[in-house]
Scaffold this active site. Structure first.
Site, PDB file in Angstrom:
ATOM      1  N   LYS A   1      -9.559 -95.340   6.136  1.00 40.27           N
ATOM      2  CA  LYS A   1     -10.384 -95.366   4.914  1.00 40.27           C
ATOM      3  C   LYS A   1     -11.332 -96.567   4.862  1.00 40.27           C
ATOM      4  O   LYS A   1     -12.454 -96.449   4.380  1.00 40.27           O
ATOM      5  CB  LYS A   1      -9.486 -95.395   3.672  1.00 40.27           C
ATOM      6  CG  LYS A   1      -8.747 -94.095   3.390  1.00 40.27           C
ATOM      7  CD  LYS A   1      -8.030 -94.197   2.055  1.00 40.27           C
ATOM      8  CE  LYS A   1      -7.107 -93.040   1.804  1.00 40.27           C
ATOM      9  NZ  LYS A   1      -6.483 -93.107   0.475  1.00 40.27           N
TER      10      LYS A   1
ATOM     11  N   ASP B   1     -10.024 -91.098  -4.897  1.00 40.32           N
ATOM     12  CA  ASP B   1      -8.712 -91.548  -5.389  1.00 40.32           C
ATOM     13  C   ASP B   1      -8.834 -92.094  -6.820  1.00 40.32           C
ATOM     14  O   ASP B   1      -7.923 -91.929  -7.640  1.00 40.32           O
ATOM     15  CB  ASP B   1      -8.134 -92.660  -4.496  1.00 40.32           C
ATOM     16  CG  ASP B   1      -7.518 -92.106  -3.218  1.00 40.32           C
ATOM     17  OD1 ASP B   1      -7.148 -90.916  -3.191  1.00 40.32           O
ATOM     18  OD2 ASP B   1      -7.402 -92.873  -2.242  1.00 40.32           O
TER      19      ASP B   1
HETATM   20  P1  NAP Z   1      -1.080 -99.837   1.929  1.00 44.49           P
HETATM   21  O1  NAP Z   1      -2.553-100.101   2.080  1.00 44.49           O
HETATM   22  O2  NAP Z   1      -0.161 -99.972   3.088  1.00 44.49           O
HETATM   23  O3  NAP Z   1      -0.578-100.785   0.743  1.00 44.49           O
HETATM   24  C1  NAP Z   1       0.755-100.789   0.304  1.00 44.49           C
HETATM   25  C2  NAP Z   1       1.011-102.041  -0.521  1.00 44.49           C
HETATM   26  O4  NAP Z   1       2.407-102.043  -0.899  1.00 44.49           O
HETATM   27  C3  NAP Z   1       0.769-103.336   0.254  1.00 44.49           C
HETATM   28  O5  NAP Z   1       0.324-104.326  -0.626  1.00 44.49           O
HETATM   29  C4  NAP Z   1       2.185-103.643   0.758  1.00 44.49           C
HETATM   30  O6  NAP Z   1       2.396-105.000   1.076  1.00 44.49           O
HETATM   31  C5  NAP Z   1       3.014-103.256  -0.445  1.00 44.49           C
HETATM   32  N1  NAP Z   1       4.413-103.054  -0.106  1.00 44.49           N
HETATM   33  C6  NAP Z   1       4.917-102.196   0.829  1.00 44.49           C
HETATM   34  N2  NAP Z   1       6.281-102.298   0.859  1.00 44.49           N
HETATM   35  C7  NAP Z   1       6.609-103.253  -0.063  1.00 44.49           C
HETATM   36  C8  NAP Z   1       7.847-103.810  -0.508  1.00 44.49           C
HETATM   37  N3  NAP Z   1       9.028-103.409   0.000  1.00 44.49           N
HETATM   38  N4  NAP Z   1       7.847-104.759  -1.481  1.00 44.49           N
HETATM   39  C9  NAP Z   1       6.664-105.155  -2.021  1.00 44.49           C
HETATM   40  N5  NAP Z   1       5.453-104.677  -1.636  1.00 44.49           N
HETATM   41  C10 NAP Z   1       5.428-103.733  -0.682  1.00 44.49           C
HETATM   42  O7  NAP Z   1      -0.834 -98.352   1.384  1.00 44.49           O
HETATM   43  P2  NAP Z   1      -1.758 -97.540   0.356  1.00 44.49           P
HETATM   44  O8  NAP Z   1      -2.726 -96.725   1.113  1.00 44.49           O
HETATM   45  O9  NAP Z   1      -2.246 -98.479  -0.678  1.00 44.49           O
HETATM   46  O10 NAP Z   1      -0.693 -96.507  -0.252  1.00 44.49           O
HETATM   47  C11 NAP Z   1       0.398 -96.917  -1.069  1.00 44.49           C
HETATM   48  C12 NAP Z   1       1.157 -95.682  -1.571  1.00 44.49           C
HETATM   49  O11 NAP Z   1       0.329 -94.913  -2.424  1.00 44.49           O
HETATM   50  C13 NAP Z   1       1.617 -94.739  -0.453  1.00 44.49           C
HETATM   51  O12 NAP Z   1       2.894 -94.252  -0.771  1.00 44.49           O
HETATM   52  C14 NAP Z   1       0.610 -93.623  -0.500  1.00 44.49           C
HETATM   53  O13 NAP Z   1       1.144 -92.383  -0.053  1.00 44.49           O
HETATM   54  C15 NAP Z   1       0.345 -93.566  -2.004  1.00 44.49           C
HETATM   55  N6  NAP Z   1      -0.953 -92.961  -2.303  1.00 44.49           N
HETATM   56  C16 NAP Z   1      -0.942 -91.824  -3.029  1.00 44.49           C
HETATM   57  C17 NAP Z   1      -2.123 -91.215  -3.352  1.00 44.49           C
HETATM   58  C18 NAP Z   1      -2.080 -89.974  -4.175  1.00 44.49           C
HETATM   59  O14 NAP Z   1      -3.089 -89.269  -4.248  1.00 44.49           O
HETATM   60  N7  NAP Z   1      -0.973 -89.679  -4.815  1.00 44.49           N
HETATM   61  C19 NAP Z   1      -3.355 -91.755  -2.946  1.00 44.49           C
HETATM   62  C20 NAP Z   1      -3.336 -92.940  -2.186  1.00 44.49           C
HETATM   63  C21 NAP Z   1      -2.116 -93.533  -1.877  1.00 44.49           C
HETATM   64  P3  NAP Z   1       2.417-105.436   2.646  1.00 44.49           P
HETATM   65  O15 NAP Z   1       0.998-105.328   3.102  1.00 44.49           O
HETATM   66  O16 NAP Z   1       2.950-106.823   2.576  1.00 44.49           O
HETATM   67  O17 NAP Z   1       3.343-104.475   3.347  1.00 44.49           O
END
Ligand code: NAP
Length: 289
Positions: free
Chosen positions: A71, A107
């Site tokens: 992305k 999104d």
């Molecule tokens: P990302 O870029 O990997 O970001 C995830 C964030 O969560 C990062 O800040 C990460 O920190 C943090 N994190 C992960 N594990 C953690 C933990 N155990 N404790 C505290 N912080 C933690 O992922 P993303 O693209 O933003 O997506 C996040 C979630 O949203 C996913 O589950 C995705 O499927 C969902 N999502 C859903 C939709 C929808 O349409 N429903 C759309 C977009 C995303 P670190 O970098 O330190 O790991």
């Protein structure tokens, strides 16, 4: 599906791609409306992404969705971006328009529309966003656009700078919101969550196959007049949502956001209103619900 010489193509670029339910969602919508369109998944490695994207106009492909981990790359690879995609710093939908690649971020619309449907009134409210990645950035922009007054972005201490940058989007999104980072440690996070009107989980915590692990925050921190939004869509009912429901909170699950962001992409490509409930049924079916 009857592919002909006239079939219009759209698709998805991601890496990996096997988990995606977007093909089922979009192909169900095309079938429902009787459109001769087809949505295909493409596993595109980051090193090949720019080349693959550039090939879209030559192949006559109308557009693609872009997912993890492409992305942010997409933002730099397209010819034009919408102001919202530019603000979020990520493109999840590309449309080929007169040979040009135009990048959108749907999104944000998926997030705000699902919040609005759930009766979320953000004006003057306080929100806590868990996580500082791409989904969190879309949430902060969406919350600010909906009139939230204060947005706290919680991240682990090692990620605090990233959280500050994500929180900084609150002011840039206009609407007068202030944003700040908070450390994901008990006293600070607990008092922020307990004082919040809206809690958004934008981390993968609770996602399959780790869905049996504890929710990102304990249920006892939630008040019944809060709205709890979990962006995770698999499982449909996460432990966070189940706990929030038990506390009497209003809840929104990631499945609705997924469907509404998909609906927005569908309209960008086809110019037609998306059959949202058909898409929702297809996604729920694909996820085994
Ligand atoms: P990302 O870029 O990997 O970001 C995830 C964030 O969560 C990062 O800040 C990460 O920190 C943090 N994190 C992960 N594990 C953690 C933990 N155990 N404790 C505290 N912080 C933690 O992922 P993303 O693209 O933003 O997506 C996040 C979630 O949203 C996913 O589950 C995705 O499927 C969902 N999502 C859903 C939709 C929808 O349409 N429903 C759309 C977009 C995303 P670190 O970098 O330190 O790991």
């Amino acid at each position: 599906m009857n592919i002909t010489g006239k079939t219009k193509l759209v698709g998805l670029f991601g890496y990996p791609i096997g988990h995606s339910v977007s093909p089922q969602m979009h192909n169900a919508a095309f079938a429902h409306l009787g459109l001769d369109w087809c949505y295909l998944p493409f596993a595109v490695a980051p090193k090949d992404f720019a080349q693959a994207l550039r090939a879209l106009p030559a192949l006559g492909i109308v557009g693609v969705n872009v997912t993890i981990p492409l992305k942010e790359l997409a933002l730099r690879a397209v010819d034009e971006v919408t102001p919202v995609a530019d603000l979020v710093g990520a493109v999840n939908t590309v449309h080929c328009q007169d040979g040009k690649l135009v990048g959108y971020n749907t999104d944000v619309a998926g997030f705000t529309r699902s919040l609005t449907e759930a009766g979320g009134n953000l004006r003057g409210r306080t929100a806590v966003v868990l996580g500082a990645g791409g989904a969190a950035r879309a949430a902060v922009v969406g919350l600010a656009k909906m009139g939230a007054a204060r947005i706290w972005v919680a991240a682990l201490p090692v990620e605090i700078e990233r959280a500050a940058s994500t929180a900084g989007l609150a002011r840039r999104a206009a609407g007068g919101a202030v944003g700040a980072a908070i450390e994901w440690r008990r006293p600070a996070l607990r008092s922020a969550v307990e004082a919040a009107d809206v809690l958004v989980n934008a981390t993968p915590i609770g996602m399959y196959p780790h869905h049996s692990r504890p929710a990102p925050v304990p249920q006892t921190w939630l008040r019944k007049d809060m709205l709890v939004f979990d962006m995770v869509y698999n499982p449909v009912e996460t432990r966070l949502l189940a706990g929030a429901r038990r506390r009497g909170c209003r809840t929104v699950g990631g499945l609705r956001m997924l469907v509404l962001q998909g609906a927005e992409s569908f309209t960008i490509w086809s110019g037609q209103a998306a059959p949202v409930e058909v898409m929702q049924e297809a996604v729920a079916g694909a996820l085994g619900r």
